[in-house]
Design an enzyme around this catalytic site. Sequence first.
Site, PDB file in Angstrom:
ATOM      1  CG  ASP A 204      -2.241   0.733   1.011  1.00 18.27           C
ATOM      2  OD1 ASP A 204      -2.187   1.960   0.828  1.00 18.27           O
ATOM      3  OD2 ASP A 204      -3.297   0.085   1.012  1.00 18.27           O
ATOM      4  N   GLY A 230       4.528   1.454  -1.708  1.00 13.65           N
ATOM      5  CA  GLY A 230       4.786   1.825  -3.096  1.00 13.65           C
ATOM      6  C   GLY A 230       3.536   2.339  -3.769  1.00 13.65           C
ATOM      7  CG  ASP A 231       1.974   4.918  -7.436  1.00 17.24           C
ATOM      8  OD1 ASP A 231       0.890   4.321  -7.638  1.00 17.24           O
ATOM      9  OD2 ASP A 231       2.227   6.047  -7.892  1.00 17.24           O
ATOM     10  CG  PHE A 232      -2.005   0.331  -6.650  1.00 15.97           C
ATOM     11  CD1 PHE A 232      -2.494   1.420  -7.338  1.00 15.97           C
ATOM     12  CD2 PHE A 232      -2.690  -0.111  -5.521  1.00 15.97           C
ATOM     13  CE1 PHE A 232      -3.643   2.076  -6.910  1.00 15.97           C
ATOM     14  CE2 PHE A 232      -3.839   0.540  -5.076  1.00 15.97           C
ATOM     15  CZ  PHE A 232      -4.312   1.649  -5.776  1.00 15.97           C
ATOM     16  CG  HIS A 250     -14.858   0.012  -5.348  1.00 17.06           C
ATOM     17  ND1 HIS A 250     -15.973   0.126  -4.547  1.00 17.06           N
ATOM     18  CD2 HIS A 250     -13.792   0.292  -4.540  1.00 17.06           C
ATOM     19  CE1 HIS A 250     -15.600   0.453  -3.314  1.00 17.06           C
ATOM     20  NE2 HIS A 250     -14.300   0.548  -3.282  1.00 17.06           N
TER      21      HIS A 250
HETATM   22  C1  LIG Z   1     -10.754   1.453  -0.462  1.00 13.60           C
HETATM   23  S1  LIG Z   1      -9.218   1.144   0.297  1.00 13.60           S
HETATM   24  C2  LIG Z   1      -9.259  -0.616   0.468  1.00 13.60           C
HETATM   25  C3  LIG Z   1      -8.377  -1.105   1.575  1.00 13.60           C
HETATM   26  C4  LIG Z   1      -8.454  -2.626   1.830  1.00 13.60           C
HETATM   27  N1  LIG Z   1      -8.141  -3.409   0.665  1.00 13.60           N
HETATM   28  C5  LIG Z   1      -9.836  -2.984   2.344  1.00 13.60           C
HETATM   29  O1  LIG Z   1     -10.664  -3.470   1.590  1.00 13.60           O
HETATM   30  O2  LIG Z   1     -10.100  -2.732   3.533  1.00 13.60           O
HETATM   31  C6  LIG Z   1      -8.087   1.388  -1.045  1.00 13.60           C
HETATM   32  C7  LIG Z   1      -6.620   1.242  -0.658  1.00 13.60           C
HETATM   33  O3  LIG Z   1      -5.814   1.573  -1.793  1.00 13.60           O
HETATM   34  C8  LIG Z   1      -4.662   2.265  -1.317  1.00 13.60           C
HETATM   35  N2  LIG Z   1      -4.061   3.050  -2.407  1.00 13.60           N
HETATM   36  C9  LIG Z   1      -4.573   4.169  -2.975  1.00 13.60           C
HETATM   37  N3  LIG Z   1      -3.747   4.623  -3.934  1.00 13.60           N
HETATM   38  C10 LIG Z   1      -2.688   3.754  -3.965  1.00 13.60           C
HETATM   39  C11 LIG Z   1      -1.516   3.677  -4.762  1.00 13.60           C
HETATM   40  N4  LIG Z   1      -1.273   4.585  -5.736  1.00 13.60           N
HETATM   41  N5  LIG Z   1      -0.648   2.662  -4.557  1.00 13.60           N
HETATM   42  C12 LIG Z   1      -0.892   1.735  -3.570  1.00 13.60           C
HETATM   43  N6  LIG Z   1      -2.000   1.754  -2.787  1.00 13.60           N
HETATM   44  C13 LIG Z   1      -2.885   2.756  -2.984  1.00 13.60           C
HETATM   45  C14 LIG Z   1      -5.203   3.118  -0.206  1.00 13.60           C
HETATM   46  O4  LIG Z   1      -4.200   3.589   0.671  1.00 13.60           O
HETATM   47  C15 LIG Z   1      -6.194   2.175   0.460  1.00 13.60           C
HETATM   48  O5  LIG Z   1      -5.592   1.432   1.496  1.00 13.60           O
END
Ligand SMILES: C[S@@+](CC[C@H](N)C(=O)[O-])C[C@H]1O[C@@H](n2cnc3c(N)ncnc32)[C@H](O)[C@@H]1O
Length: 346
Positions: A204, A230-232, A250
Amino acid sequence: MEPKQDDVADRGKLVQLACGHMAAQAVAAGVRLGLVDLIGDSQRRAADLARECGADPQATTRLLRALAALELLVENRPGSFSLTPAGALLRTDRPDSLHSLVRMVTCPATMRSWDGLADSVRTGKTSFDAVFGTDFFSYLKENPELSAEFNAAMGQGTHATIADILSHYDFGGFATVVDVGGGDGTLLAAILRKHSSLRGILFDTPEGLGRAGESLGREGVEDRCALDAGDFFDSVPDGGDLYLLKNVVHDWDDGRATVILRNCRRAVPESGRVLLVEVVLPATVASSTGPINYLSDLDMLVNLGGRERTRADFEDLCRLAGLTLTRILPLPPPSPFSLIEAAPAG
Ligand SMILES: C[S@@+](CC[C@H](N)C(=O)[O-])C[C@H]1O[C@@H](n2cnc3c(N)ncnc32)[C@H](O)[C@@H]1O
């Protein structure tokens, strides 16, 4: 002319819908003022509660009565209240609490985006960015308190679905699960706890991983789980044979969601799988499931620019990312989620 019975019911329904935000704010005020925790297991007098939380006695009684009318409290005798089972779910001392979720969905930032819903529908663009001059996740980065609340809210939302996810998918057939956008690690920790030979990588942003150590420690799985920030949109960690993404796809429009999935496709071995945990909307609106999935869809529109999707939409996304959707396993109601499994396309 006397109104017809149906007409009266329809008017009542409309008024109730239009007042929905008032109910939401009443629930949030009960949490924010600490009233729910102060009531706890007891039957408490409004005057005492008001004194303990430093609030106006008459206004406190009025809020407590509204919460009783919303069936979160019972007014046992005039001015004396206890929690119902639904109200008790807002206590902060419960592992299955929903208090952060309530605070998050009613916080000023998300409410202001909802004010812009009509504009978002006109333009097709998220209103959050227009209101705050930045996107949702960048805003969280600049607001650590809200970021912590968001992570906790996601963890609380996930908590309720863990048992169903574990019983409907065999994680034991894999060696290493990478939870992409896994947030505070609530789900991955539970998976690792159930399958003692499995290893995990929780991936994350640095802000998203803020509370992850706590969740993994609580389940006693920290020695089998690496944290990776990191950044996905750039890449996801190598080394997994299952790439898990719950409530991640989503959050994003089709172009951005495809980039994330394509990065998973690059990392996953030919024999591995990608598993999404998402709502799957039916091809036409099914009234039996209630409005929540469609309201979540609009929430994605105003706050993040994402969307909920149908089976056909997921098939298209997977194809664009070099994956083949292999099966969809709906979790039993009332869970809104399905497990959407995909394999590298041949
Ligand atoms: C809606 S939350 C879902 C968290 C977890 N999977 C859950 O269902 O409880 C979306 C997640 O994506 C992460 N996220 C957002 N942008 C991101 C990025 N560019 N790279 C990695 N993670 C990211 C956020 O920090 C967050 O934890």
